[in-house]
Design an enzyme around this catalytic site. Structure first.
Site, PDB file in Angstrom:
ATOM      1  N   ARG A  61       1.067  -1.132  -0.237  1.00  0.00           N
ATOM      2  CA  ARG A  61       0.188  -0.138  -0.598  1.00  0.00           C
ATOM      3  C   ARG A  61       0.761   1.083  -0.272  1.00  0.00           C
ATOM      4  O   ARG A  61       0.402   2.069  -0.501  1.00  0.00           O
ATOM      5  CB  ARG A  61      -1.158  -0.083   1.053  1.00  0.00           C
ATOM      6  N   TYR A 112     -16.554  17.750 -14.076  1.00  0.00           N
ATOM      7  CA  TYR A 112     -16.661  16.383 -14.599  1.00  0.00           C
ATOM      8  C   TYR A 112     -17.641  15.941 -13.409  1.00  0.00           C
ATOM      9  O   TYR A 112     -17.655  16.637 -12.247  1.00  0.00           O
ATOM     10  CB  TYR A 112     -15.491  15.560 -14.204  1.00  0.00           C
ATOM     11  N   ASP A 183      -7.764  20.680 -12.773  1.00  0.00           N
ATOM     12  CA  ASP A 183      -8.162  18.648 -13.376  1.00  0.00           C
ATOM     13  C   ASP A 183      -7.869  18.827 -14.925  1.00  0.00           C
ATOM     14  O   ASP A 183      -8.477  19.785 -15.874  1.00  0.00           O
ATOM     15  CB  ASP A 183      -9.796  18.591 -13.177  1.00  0.00           C
ATOM     16  N   LYS A 208      -8.157   8.518 -19.474  1.00  0.00           N
ATOM     17  CA  LYS A 208      -7.885   8.899 -20.805  1.00  0.00           C
ATOM     18  C   LYS A 208      -6.840   9.641 -21.196  1.00  0.00           C
ATOM     19  O   LYS A 208      -6.739   8.432 -21.901  1.00  0.00           O
ATOM     20  CB  LYS A 208      -8.952  10.632 -19.677  1.00  0.00           C
TER      21      LYS A 208
END
Ligand SMILES: *Cc1c(COP(=O)(O)O)cnc(C)c1O
Length: 371
Positions: A61, A112, A183, A208
């Protein structure tokens, strides 16, 4: 932001006389293993949940060499230090977690949808106060920055394709003592490098353009602020919103051709914007002048939009964007989409196919709408 070329130009030597690598070269070479005899070109997929005690990582992790390779490459392109996340929205959650109880967060009304929904959810539970703004109304955004703890920018916005004045808003936000996050999913670091405008944090849905092949969910945050980096790393360690090693490997593989894909997709988008604008079935074309996402509205309204997305053979009716394949959808088919987005707006994610094939496919379908 450059609006002509997908590759940031500028000086070819740094102040100390060393040649500066251009983004296309960085995309290909950053995050590679050291060049020792018989070293592999590519960092392998390290499938490990546990490491031998006594080092810096210890547990899966907290770190993974495949993430690190991806983070080095994306960090080099954006000009900061990068942390990878399980998805774009995992990165969004980490940023919204930065600010204190009851803090004010300014966000574009056409961000978004997932980002707006997270903010709305936190607001509904009394955790934060959200203020949604029209990102092109710079004066209104600057006024909203007062008392804000975090100013969220997404530029161009999704799916309205509005563009923010990032430097002006960043100055106002910093004067108010707020963090600024951009973003940068739509523009990619090749078309826009917000950290150069003094923004604190850049966010990507690497799902994306960065990975680019519609096969990975991943997110990333990039910053130049070491203290902020440490805070974010601690949040990621605590929440466990980490990517899988295979995802990181695929995203890095995709990133190697980011410049080629963005350049071709942008060329295609510009040509399609021109041709779409002349078709009688199309009432409006939205395009910010760069990138490969286009919005169209129809002379015959939402029914025409729904017909179009079911009539093509190359263009795929699908959500998401930024893959090599051209996709499109009528955004208001989602109940959660902003009511200020027109019912007939179709968001097109232009891919890297041959532009004439993309146009033929569209034109044949569009002709039937006005037949
Ligand atoms: C897709 C997207 C996100 C969310 O990313 P996921 O990887 O799907 O979680 C955030 N911002 C923008 C602009 C996006 O397009």
């Amino acid at each position: 932001m450059t609006d002509q070329s997908p590759v940031v130009s500028g000086s070819s030597t740094s102040p100390d006389g060393q040649p500066v690598r251009r983004p296309a070269t960085v995309a290909v070479h950053a995050g590679r293993p050291e060049r020792t005899p018989d070293a592999p070109f590519n960092t392998p997929v390290t499938l490990a949940s546990v490491y031998v005690a006594g080092g810096d990582t210890e547990y899966g992790r907290y770190g993974n060499p495949t993430w690190t390779a991806f983070e080095e490459a994306l960090g080099a392109l954006e000009g900061g230090r990068c942390l990878s996340f399980a998805s774009g929205l995992a990165a969004v959650a980490c940023v919204l977690d930065l600010v204190g109880q009851g803090a004010k967060v300014v966000m574009p009304r056409h961000s978004y949808q997932g980002s707006i929904m997270q903010l709305a959810d936190l607001e509904a539970r009394g955790r934060l106060t959200g203020v949604l703004v029209d990102i092109e109304d710079t004066a209104a955004v600057i006024a909203a920055c007062e008392d804000a703890a975090l100013v969220w920018l997404e530029s161009p916005t999704n799916p309205a394709l509005e563009v923010a004045d990032i430097p002006a808003i960043t100055r106002a936000a910093h004067a108010a003592g707020a963090y600024v996050v951009v973003d940068n999913t739509f523009a990619t670091p090749l078309l826009q490098q917000p950290l150069a405008d003094d923004v604190d944090l850049v966010l990507h849905s690497a799902t994306k353009y960065i990975s680019g092949h519609s096969d990975v969910l991943m997110g990333a945050l990039i910053t130049r602020d070491e203290q902020l980096f440490d805070v974010l790393k601690k949040r990621r360690d605590l929440t466990g919103a980490v990517p899988g090693p295979m995802e990181a490997w695929l995203a890095l593989r995709g990133l190697r051709t980011l410049h080629l894909r963005v350049e071709r997709a942008q060329d295609n988008a510009r040509e399609l914007v021109r041709r779409l604008g002349e078709h009688p079935a199309i009432a409006t074309v939205r395009y910010p002048g760069f990138g490969a996402v286009v919005g169209v509205e129809f002379t015959q309204g939402a029914l025409a939009a729904d017909l179009l997305v079911h009539k093509t053979k190359i263009w795929v009716h699908a959500t998401s964007l930024g893959g090599v394949e051209s996709t499109f959808e009528r955004r208001r088919r989602w109940k959660t989409e902003s009511q200020t987005i027109p019912e007939d707006l179709v968001r097109m994610s232009v891919g890297v196919e041959h532009v004439d094939d993309l146009w033929d496919d569209l034109r044949i379908a569009l002709d039937t709408l006005v037949g």
